[in-house]
Enzyme design. Structure first.
Site, short mmCIF file in Angstrom:
data_model
loop_
_atom_site.label_atom_id
_atom_site.label_comp_id
_atom_site.label_asym_id
_atom_site.label_seq_id
_atom_site.Cartn_x
_atom_site.Cartn_y
_atom_site.Cartn_z
N ASP A 129 38.71 21.44 -2.52
CA ASP A 129 37.51 21.69 -1.74
C ASP A 129 37.80 21.55 -0.25
OD1 ASP A 129 35.11 21.26 -4.04
OD2 ASP A 129 37.02 20.27 -4.41
N ASP B 8 15.36 10.48 -8.48
CA ASP B 8 15.32 10.67 -7.03
C ASP B 8 14.27 11.71 -6.67
OD1 ASP B 8 16.45 10.90 -4.18
OD2 ASP B 8 17.87 9.54 -5.13
N ASP C 164 5.62 17.99 -14.49
CA ASP C 164 6.01 19.30 -14.99
C ASP C 164 7.53 19.35 -15.17
OD1 ASP C 164 7.26 19.97 -12.49
OD2 ASP C 164 5.30 20.59 -11.70
N HIS D 133 16.91 13.94 -0.06
CA HIS D 133 17.54 12.69 -0.51
C HIS D 133 18.25 12.83 -1.85
CE1 HIS D 133 17.71 8.43 -1.89
NE2 HIS D 133 17.85 8.18 -0.61
N SER E 299 21.70 3.88 -0.66
CA SER E 299 21.48 5.06 -1.51
C SER E 299 22.75 5.89 -1.63
CB SER E 299 20.38 5.94 -0.92
OG SER E 299 19.11 5.44 -1.25
#
Length: 447
Positions: free
Chosen positions: A139, A183, A207, A216, A374
């Site tokens: 990558d 999240d 849903d 986030h 986080s």
């Protein structure tokens, strides 16, 4: 209270934990050699020549490996080479084999042929050079991901990372492992998650469309599981696991305990092996405790952030504060605790959490910088899912123990990162390669 002793005393049933999740989404668009025998002896365990010369020749210059025939003693080596300054550096008695150093003034190839033609020598060969089979993704921005492989590319401390390439040489994950990310949701069309997303659920809007309306969740999922070797962007910790997006936070990045509880139950019922919770701010509400227990009883490994409120925050904020989770604090590229990172008795481990490179929701920008506990939690969740790829029967407590046993202690400032467990670094900064290597010795492993 948690056991404050050294890591060797950790038991499978470990202690209560406390952490929180916090997110500060800092989104940015965005040597000469010498012939002395003294040096030879000092360097007996090293290759002893510059790396570029090893690569050019494929063997160590001025060294010969000789094996003597059975029943022939070491003096034969000296008889052949002592007049020319050949020195024995090492030997393997069981093989009657010797590593010899040939002075630069002597042609090493001629010395090798001389040994090889001697009637008492089984063979003489070069001391060939190979390399560790670490996995380095292709990558384009992997080289900037210091949290995976820190070579001071961002000015940080070399090796202040999780040794990801070394770990990926053991496993890169399996698509039979399911990691739920509770999240703000996910972007289903993003190339970094192609072919690895399960349908998921939106607990906020009730849903089946957990599409992200706040970045986030995309940042978090990118750190955990962005696909590798896809000629795009960055690499996550686990390249093989399937991702189950569970939206429990709204477009403003807020959520209720009920939605989080619903998300935990949904993830457990869908067979989530690991649940990442880069969320927090709640107390120990009963419904949250019940849902965490439900998910644990269903076999999920629960990982949560330790909070962004600094001192004591790991003990105040749930779900990380729960003894049912692994609480993760945050460090920077120098292994220094981030000043926002929650501390306390509930803190279990720390991981990179300041200016961590991850996926950018706007595909054309390739990457984002993300800070907070986080960002640290999904690193540990990715490690947990890779451990499960070695043995799908590992329990939460076993994963917890492997993470702690593999963590590097005393990498931070001495006044905070004291020997053994402490309230600032927990059991230490996690190390993927070490935890994976320990798995085969600490617990039975299915390969």
């Amino acid at each position: 209270m948690k056991n404050k002793s050294t890591m060797q005393l950790i038991l499978p049933a470990l202690i209560a934990k406390t952490l929180l999740i916090a997110f500060l989404p800092l989104h940015v668009a965005g040597s000469n050699e010498h012939d002395s025998s003294d040096e030879i002896e000092r360097g007996a365990r090293s290759v002893g020549i510059p790396a570029q010369e090893q690569q050019r020749h494929g063997y160590v210059a001025n060294e010969v490996v000789v094996r003597l025939k059975r029943g022939v003693d070491r003096p034969v080596i000296d008889t052949i080479g002592s007049a020319h300054g050949v020195v024995i550096i090492e030997e393997i008695p069981q093989l009657n084999a010797y590593r010899l150093r040939v002075p630069h003034s002597v042609d090493a190839e001629r010395a090798m042929r001389a040994y090889g033609q001697h009637p008492d020598v089984e063979y003489a060969t070069p001391n060939y050079v190979g390399r560790g089979l670490d996995v380095f993704p292709t990558d384009p921005y992997f080289t900037r991901q210091w949290h995976l492989n820190n070579v001071s590319q961002s000015g940080g401390t070399i090796d202040a990372d999780i040794d990801a390439p070394e770990g990926w040489d053991i496993t890169r994950g399996l698509d039979s492992t399911i990691v739920a990310v509770l999240d703000t949701g996910i972007l289903f069309e993003h190339p970094e998650f192609a072919g690895r997303l399960l349908p998921g659920w939106d607990c906020v809007n009730d849903d089946n469309d957990p599409t992200a309306d706040h970045p986030h969740g995309v940042y978090v999922t990118g750190i955990l599981a962005a696909s590798a070797d896809n000629a795009f962007g960055v690499a996550g910790v686990d390249h093989g696991a399937m991702i189950l997006p569970v939206k429990v936070l709204d477009e403003a990045n807020f959520g209720t305990t009920f939605d989080v509880a619903e998300g935990l139950v949904y993830a457990a019922d869908q067979g989530a092996d690991v649940v990442n919770m880069s969320i927090g701010g709640w107390g120990s509400e009963r419904i949250l405790r019940d849902a965490l227990a439900y998910a644990r009883d269903a076999g999920s490994v629960l990982i949560a952030s330790a909070g962004n409120g600094g001192l004591g925050d790991a003990d105040r904020t749930w779900p990380g504060a729960s003894p049912l989770t692994v609480s993760v604090g945050a460090t920077d590229h120098n292994d220094t605790r981030a000043n926002f990172s929650g501390t306390g008795d509930a803190l279990d481990v720390v991981a990179a959490g300041q200016l961590v490179i991850t996926v950018n929701p706007a595909v054309s920008y390739y990457l984002s910088y993300f800070s907070g506990t986080s960002a640290a939690a999904p690193i540990v969740s990715g490690m947990a899912s890779l451990l499960l790829s070695l043995n799908e029967g590992f329990t939460h407590d076993q994963i917890d123990q492997l993470l702690k046993l593999g963590a590097e202690d005393q990498v931070g400032p001495k006044d905070e990162d004291t020997p053994g467990r402490d309230d600032f670094y927990g059991f230490g900064r996690v190390n993927l390669a070490e935890s994976l290597s320990l798995a085969a010795t600490v617990f039975p492993v299915r390969i």
